[in-house]
Design an enzyme around this catalytic site. Structure first.
Site, PDB file in Angstrom:
ATOM      1  N   HIS A 257      52.281  40.086 -37.115  1.00 54.92           N
ATOM      2  CA  HIS A 257      50.807  40.157 -37.141  1.00 54.92           C
ATOM      3  C   HIS A 257      50.293  39.820 -38.550  1.00 54.92           C
ATOM      4  O   HIS A 257      49.414  38.967 -38.717  1.00 54.92           O
ATOM      5  CB  HIS A 257      50.369  41.567 -36.724  1.00 54.92           C
ATOM      6  N   GLU A 258      50.857  40.475 -39.547  1.00 52.33           N
ATOM      7  CA  GLU A 258      50.378  40.246 -40.920  1.00 52.33           C
ATOM      8  C   GLU A 258      50.741  38.838 -41.402  1.00 52.33           C
ATOM      9  O   GLU A 258      49.998  38.251 -42.196  1.00 52.33           O
ATOM     10  CB  GLU A 258      50.929  41.316 -41.875  1.00 52.33           C
TER      11      GLU A 258
ATOM     12  N   GLU B  37      41.544  37.587 -37.269  1.00 52.57           N
ATOM     13  CA  GLU B  37      42.310  38.318 -36.264  1.00 52.57           C
ATOM     14  C   GLU B  37      42.851  37.366 -35.192  1.00 52.57           C
ATOM     15  O   GLU B  37      43.894  37.630 -34.597  1.00 52.57           O
ATOM     16  CB  GLU B  37      41.428  39.421 -35.656  1.00 52.57           C
TER      17      GLU B  37
ATOM     18  N   HIS C 109      47.889  36.679 -40.420  1.00 50.14           N
ATOM     19  CA  HIS C 109      46.791  36.749 -41.395  1.00 50.14           C
ATOM     20  C   HIS C 109      47.151  35.950 -42.657  1.00 50.14           C
ATOM     21  O   HIS C 109      46.331  35.205 -43.196  1.00 50.14           O
ATOM     22  CB  HIS C 109      46.536  38.195 -41.811  1.00 50.14           C
TER      23      HIS C 109
HETATM   24 ZN    ZN Z   1      44.846  42.221 -38.144  1.00 58.82          ZN
END
Ligand code: ZN
Length: 492
Positions: free
Chosen positions: A257-258, A287, A261
């Site tokens: 997830h990171e 996101e 980003h």
């Molecule tokens: Zn996030």
């Protein structure tokens, strides 16, 4: 044009200082010695006041007035748009209110943490009331007579409105509720993960996966933190993760997830570095990158087949029979109270609940003492489970205590955008699943970088998605993706 050059030079220095402030925050969450906390808060306050003074500097207004916008190219015009927007917003909030908000929310965070630990909403209610009053005051200063919630939302998702999101969410909710009921009624029950997983092995596999998803370690690093986050732009984009001995997915999927980003920040055209264009354009678009990496790519059947082999290589036999069983384990649907632990089917229902309640709070239709009741009623209606205590209900998230009203909907908007991008990506890369089954994300990450990430703040958030996808974003692709994936997985 000297005014434009002066403005950009001034702005570059502001962006450089903002990066330094961000790195202080990273340091505080990762390696700062415990005894440094109170000195650090003074350091942060000092740099924040420098940043605030620069954002409201009257020279910005003079430069803007002296620039002939029509003579600029698209990049120059985007700079002008973002700088004047930020200057306008910063100038609208009185310094007294900004300082009071900063002071109140930093105390409120502690009071929220204590109330959550004690499971006592009444302890926190007066503090939340104070934060809410200040946020409504800030919203009124920003709104110029317009909608209060929209004025706050605009900080995180420029151009979006509460009414437009409410319409999108109203289309999501009944189909998500229906899907969760069908899935929970299915005969097929994927096995949960069992056993213990060493911290060093989890960190090694998560670093390996970050590399698999294209994270550039020469311009980044991974550290441990209580709450995973990514921080920084351009040439220094750091991520954090965490480990739990019983739940390696927490570590691995937080990392992916990171990385989503971070890939966005690392993928922006280097020519935009340290300018307003040199960072992600909105929280929702940000996101969308973390979610498509984490969900549509890394939780796909194809990629989990590859991950099953890598898990086996790092942990040996961990009690799951094969790749297909592992796909079920990774994507197991279970109703739970906690948003951050939710599966893909339930996650957006958690957000829709918060969005409706915070809109009511900001509008003055919902009063703070009535919040737990309203939360619990809605939770029972959508999840079919009662809330047993406030820490499992309206005390679970930090957001409202620190004044983040208008932030929650960007999580679901990010999922909606990820659904759109996934549809466009799969049309552009028909062999994607065969790549993913070998752990090759190159075609997917290159498509995202070329079509979205490299543009940074050049276009509005919605236009960023529309340009990447070739169609105007709607909730339909996300719903179709979720219904197809979970009908197949649960053999509905
Ligand atoms: Zn996030």
């Amino acid at each position: 044009m000297p005014a434009f050059d002066d403005l950009i030079a001034f702005q570059r220095e502001t962006e450089a200082l903002a990066q330094i402030a961000g790195r202080l925050g990273w340091d505080q969450e990762t390696v700062m010695p415990r005894g440094a906390a109170s000195q650090r808060s003074e350091e942060m306050a000092a740099i924040e006041s420098v940043l605030h003074a620069r954002r409201v500097d009257p020279r910005i207004g003079e430069w803007l007035a002296a620039i002939d916008g029509d003579s600029l190219d698209a990049v120059g015009q985007a700079h002008l748009r973002l700088i004047s927007r930020s200057h306008r917003r910063a100038s609208k909030v009185p310094a007294r209110l900004a300082a009071e908000l900063a002071r109140t929310t930093s105390m409120a965070q502690g009071s929220w943490a204590a109330a959550r630990a004690a499971d006592d909403f009444a302890d926190f209610a007066p503090t939340l009331g104070t934060v809410l009053t200040l946020k409504r005051e800030e919203a009124a200063a920003l709104a110029d007579g317009g909608d209060l919630y929209d004025a706050l939302l605009d900080d995180y998702e420029p151009g979006a409105t509460g009414a437009e999101l409410a319409a999108m969410f109203a289309a999501l909710r009944p189909r998500l509720v229906a899907l969760r009921e069908r899935v929970l009624g299915a005969d097929y029950k994927p096995a949960p993960l069992q056993g213990g997983y060493g911290e060093a092995e989890q960190m090694a596999l998560s670093a390996e996966l970050a590399g698999t998803f294209g994270y550039d370690f020469s311009r980044g690093r991974i550290d441990k933190a209580v709450h995973p986050f990514s921080s920084g732009s351009g040439a220094d984009v750091r991520i954090t993760t965490r480990t739990n001995p019983q739940d390696p997915f927490n570590c691995l999927y937080s990392t992916i997830h990171e990385v989503g980003h971070a890939a966005y920040e690392q993928g922006i055209d280097p020519a935009y570095g340290l300018t307003p264009l040199g960072q992600g354009v909105s929280m929702g678009v940000h996101e969308s990158q973390s979610r498509i990496y984490e969900n549509q790519l890394a939780r796909s059947r194809a990629f989990t087949g590859y991950l099953f082999q890598r898990m086996t290589a790092h942990f040996g036999d961990f009690g799951i029979a094969d790749g297909e069983a592992f796909f079920g384990t990774v994507n197991r649907v279970a109703p739970g109270h906690i948003r951050t632990e939710a599966d893909e089917v339930h996650y957006n229902l958690h957000i829709l609940l918060r969005f409706d309640l915070e809109r009511g709070l900001i509008a003055g239709d919902l009063q703070v003492p009535d919040l737990p009741g309203a939360w619990n009623d809605r939770f029972l209606a959508d999840f079919g489970v009662a809330v047993d205590r406030p820490s499992h209900g309206c005390l679970q998230d930090v957001h409202w205590s620190v004044g983040l009203f208008g932030y929650f909907p960007t999580y679901t908007l990010g999922n909606v955008y990820a659904g759109c991008l996934n549809q466009a990506l799969r049309a552009a890369v028909p062999d994607l699943d065969s790549d993913l089954s070998r752990g090759d994300t190159g075609a997917a990450t290159a498509w995202l970088r070329d079509n979205l990430q490299r543009h940074g703040g050049l276009r509005s958030p919605r236009d960023t998605i529309r340009t990447a996808c070739g169609f105007a974003p709607t909730e339909a692709p996300l719903l179709e993706y979720l219904e197809a994936k979970f009908s197949d997985l649960y053999r509905l």
